[in-house]
Design a protein around this motif. Structure first.
Motif, PDB file in Angstrom:
ATOM      1  N   LEU A 182      -2.269   0.036  -4.560  1.00 28.19           N
ATOM      2  CA  LEU A 182      -2.431  -1.310  -4.041  1.00 28.19           C
ATOM      3  C   LEU A 182      -2.633  -2.550  -4.225  1.00 28.19           C
ATOM      4  O   LEU A 182      -3.391  -2.520  -5.919  1.00 28.19           O
ATOM      5  CB  LEU A 182      -4.285  -1.107  -3.651  1.00 28.19           C
ATOM      6  N   LEU A 242       0.683  -1.211   0.374  1.00 26.98           N
ATOM      7  CA  LEU A 242       0.197  -0.371  -0.080  1.00 26.98           C
ATOM      8  C   LEU A 242       0.620   1.391  -0.107  1.00 26.98           C
ATOM      9  O   LEU A 242       1.899   1.393   0.824  1.00 26.98           O
ATOM     10  CB  LEU A 242      -1.057   0.064   1.074  1.00 26.98           C
ATOM     11  N   ILE A 272      -4.204   7.166  -3.898  1.00 31.36           N
ATOM     12  CA  ILE A 272      -3.273   6.106  -3.467  1.00 31.36           C
ATOM     13  C   ILE A 272      -2.342   6.066  -4.724  1.00 31.36           C
ATOM     14  O   ILE A 272      -2.778   5.807  -6.394  1.00 31.36           O
ATOM     15  CB  ILE A 272      -5.078   4.951  -4.142  1.00 31.36           C
TER      16      ILE A 272
END
Length: 290
Positions: A153, A73, A150
């Motif tokens: 991931l 992550l 993000i």
């Protein structure tokens, strides 16, 4: 009754069209060689290249993993201090870990006002969730800003295969910087086990996933609930397998022989027809002149 001994002559005369050189025959021969060379290169390219064959089946492909899945992550929260950022993990097997810090790193952003969290951890192969929040902080902020981006991931091993198009990093690049700072974010993931087997038989285990998300501000009878970024996951029983395969050598040789033989046979028929027509035309012209 007469008996013709010439029937036993095995040294038959070769047809004239096969022995007499012509410009047409030379032109057709050159075209044949070029055509055969082009088809040979095409087949050679196909023989050297590998094809990817995929299949679906119900099974747990990576039985040696101990029931664990590796997770990577990488997420940025530009308006939340690193002292407040933490990772929490929980699942249906009873795991409940607040403030996971193993194999993780926090990088300050925006002169310390923001944070980039990078972590690698494992989850059990059961439904559960992991979330980025302020739950592990010693003092809870009054208005935590959960806007984020993000970067990555991913689950399992990294696959760098150009011919395999899959959702191995489906959330990579997700931008929620313009969302409500006080909102929680739910990412619902459906994880699909994926196996890649190369020509040598070596297998690599990864995971693709689909994602749906929602954004909301949650309240309880005591007031507003502290926002978080939730990743809720479940595993699909279907496994996707990609297998590298190459055309067998015997099929390549058979195809080359068919190309060479077929091309020369067709060219010979065309040349024979042209030669026969040419000879007939010459006889017609001679007949007219006489």
């Amino acid at each position: 009754m007469t008996f013709d001994v010439r029937r036993f002559d095995i040294y038959r005369k070769v047809p004239k069209d096969l022995t007499q050189p012509t410009y047409t025959g030379a032109f057709i021969s050159i075209l044949c060689c070029v055509f055969i060379f082009f088809l040979f290169l095409s087949e050679l390219t196909g023989f050297i290249a590998t094809d990817i064959v995929n299949e679906l089946y119900v099974d747990d492909p990576d039985k040696d993993s101990g029931g664990k899945i590796d997770v990577s992550l990488n997420i940025s929260l530009p308006n939340l201090h690193c002292d407040l950022v933490g990772l929490d993990i929980q699942d249906e097997m009873g795991r409940h870990e607040v403030g996971h810090i193993d194999n993780s790193m926090k990088i300050p952003l925006n002169q310390g006002d923001g944070c980039r969290f990078e972590g690698e951890f494992t989850i059990n192969k059961v439904p559960g969730n992991f979330h980025v929040s302020t739950h592990s902080a010693t003092a809870q902020p009054t208005s935590p800003d959960m806007t984020h981006t993000i970067h990555k991931l991913a689950f399992g091993e990294k696959l760098q295969v150009h011919k395999v198009q899959g959702a191995f990093n489906a959330l990579g690049g997700a931008d929620k910087l313009s969302s409500n700072p006080l909102a929680s974010h739910d990412y619902i993931l459906k994880i699909v086990p994926t196996v890649y087997e190369d020509l040598s038989g070596k297998q690599r285990f990864s995971y693709q996933y689909t994602v749906a998300n929602k954004e909301y501000v949650a309240y309880s009878h005591t007031g507003r609930i502290i926002p978080a970024i939730w990743f809720r996951y479940d595993l699909s029983p279907i496994t996707v397998k990609y297998t590298e395969r190459r055309q067998p050598l015997y099929r390549f040789i058979t195809t080359i022989c068919a190309i060479v033989g077929g091309t020369f046979t067709v060219a010979g028929i065309i040349d024979s027809c042209i030669f026969t027509a040419s000879e007939a035309w010459k006889k017609i012209q001679i007949g007219k002149m006489s």
